[in-house]
Enzyme design. Structure first.
Site, mmCIF file in Angstrom:
data_model
loop_
_atom_site.group_PDB
_atom_site.id
_atom_site.type_symbol
_atom_site.label_atom_id
_atom_site.label_comp_id
_atom_site.label_asym_id
_atom_site.label_seq_id
_atom_site.Cartn_x
_atom_site.Cartn_y
_atom_site.Cartn_z
ATOM 1 C CG ASN A 13 -2.306 -1.057 0.942
ATOM 2 O OD1 ASN A 13 -2.964 -0.706 0.236
ATOM 3 N ND2 ASN A 13 -1.955 -2.069 1.697
ATOM 4 C CE LYS A 65 1.734 -2.197 26.231
ATOM 5 N NZ LYS A 65 0.945 -1.801 27.342
ATOM 6 C CG ASN A 109 -5.653 2.037 10.245
ATOM 7 O OD1 ASN A 109 -4.642 1.533 9.537
ATOM 8 N ND2 ASN A 109 -6.406 1.421 10.698
ATOM 9 C CG HIS A 111 -9.507 -2.556 9.023
ATOM 10 N ND1 HIS A 111 -8.652 -3.262 9.916
ATOM 11 C CD2 HIS A 111 -10.476 -3.382 9.065
ATOM 12 C CE1 HIS A 111 -9.102 -4.477 10.638
ATOM 13 N NE2 HIS A 111 -10.379 -4.449 9.808
HETATM 14 C C1 GAR Z 1 -3.050 -4.155 4.366
HETATM 15 O O1 GAR Z 1 -4.041 -5.114 3.890
HETATM 16 C C2 GAR Z 1 -3.851 -3.526 5.444
HETATM 17 O O2 GAR Z 1 -5.244 -3.166 5.128
HETATM 18 C C3 GAR Z 1 -3.697 -4.229 6.793
HETATM 19 O O3 GAR Z 1 -2.342 -4.640 6.652
HETATM 20 C C4 GAR Z 1 -1.946 -4.800 5.125
HETATM 21 C C5 GAR Z 1 -0.745 -4.458 4.894
HETATM 22 O O4 GAR Z 1 -0.188 -4.884 3.493
HETATM 23 N N1 GAR Z 1 -3.834 -3.566 7.823
HETATM 24 C C6 GAR Z 1 -4.406 -3.801 8.874
HETATM 25 O O5 GAR Z 1 -4.652 -5.102 8.888
HETATM 26 C C7 GAR Z 1 -4.095 -2.645 9.981
HETATM 27 N N2 GAR Z 1 -5.208 -3.308 11.435
HETATM 28 P P1 GAR Z 1 1.000 -3.909 2.903
HETATM 29 O O6 GAR Z 1 2.193 -3.928 3.872
HETATM 30 O O7 GAR Z 1 1.377 -4.731 1.870
HETATM 31 O O8 GAR Z 1 0.698 -2.351 2.546
#
Ligand code: GAR
Length: 193
Positions: A13, A65, A109, A111
């Site tokens: 992302n 955390k 954020n 999600h």
């Molecule tokens: C993504 O799917 C994001 O939505 C999730 O981690 C992944 C990161 O992927 N985030 C969470 O679950 C936050 N609670 P990436 O490192 O390839 O961007």
């Protein structure tokens, strides 16, 4: 709109955001740095690829955390980068008072579910196991409740009968890679969301 990217993992992302920035489609948004809580995480390699500072900063001894003084170290480093906004792009650590108070209303954020369904860890797996026909992803403001801040935008993904968990995950990630840069762009331009 200067913003810092915080991530913990592969950084697909973060990469989508940086590609949009490089392509000139991120509005007035400019990344000031990548900040990571996992030593050696793949997201850190995006720094060299896109010419953006990328640094691991120790979060302290806990798994999910920050210790208060390490969270303050994040505040200081993010401020020093010139960022006014923070984008959590796959950042797997709960954000508390030091960051929330330093950047009030300026932390967003991503999600991987349609909140308020399936907050917390493994949003994709939770939705898959529940058997929902539609899931997707959400970008929301961050407050003191995990995945509980007000929603900015969402994208929906349909679970087809032939989907596997893997193909479902891929579709959600593809939706995320569109949604997050689009929200950053709109916020930077003051467009309605
Ligand atoms: C993504 O799917 C994001 O939505 C999730 O981690 C992944 C990161 O992927 N985030 C969470 O679950 C936050 N609670 P990436 O490192 O390839 O961007």
């Amino acid at each position: 709109m200067k913003f810092a990217i915080l991530g913990s993992g592969t950084g697909t992302n973060a990469k989508a955001i940086l590609e949009s920035w490089r392509a000139g489609t991120l509005g007035n948004a400019v990344p000031t740095g990548i900040f990571c809580d996992i030593e050696g995480a793949k997201i850190l390699s995006l720094g060299a690829e896109f010419g953006v500072p990328a640094n691991y900063i120790s979060p302290g001894p806990f798994k999910t955390k920050f210790s208060p003084e390490r969270e303050q170290a994040y505040v200081d480093a993010i401020r020093a980068s010139g960022a006014e906004w923070i984008v959590l792009a796959g950042f797997m650590r709960v954000v508390k008072a030091p960051l929330l108070e330093a950047f009030p209303g300026k932390i967003i954020n991503l999600h991987p579910s349609i909140l308020p369904s399936f907050p917390g860890l493994d949003g994709i797996g939770q939705a898959w196991r529940y058997g929902v026909r539609y899931s997707g992803c959400t970008v929301h403001y961050v407050n003191a409740t995990v995945d509980g801040g007000s929603i900015i935008d969402q994208a929906v993904v349909r679970r087809e009968p032939q989907d596997t968990l893997e193909s479902f995950e891929q579709k959600i990630h593809a939706a995320e890679h569109q949604l997050l840069p689009s929200v950053i762009r709109k916020l930077s331009l003051g467009d309605s969301l």
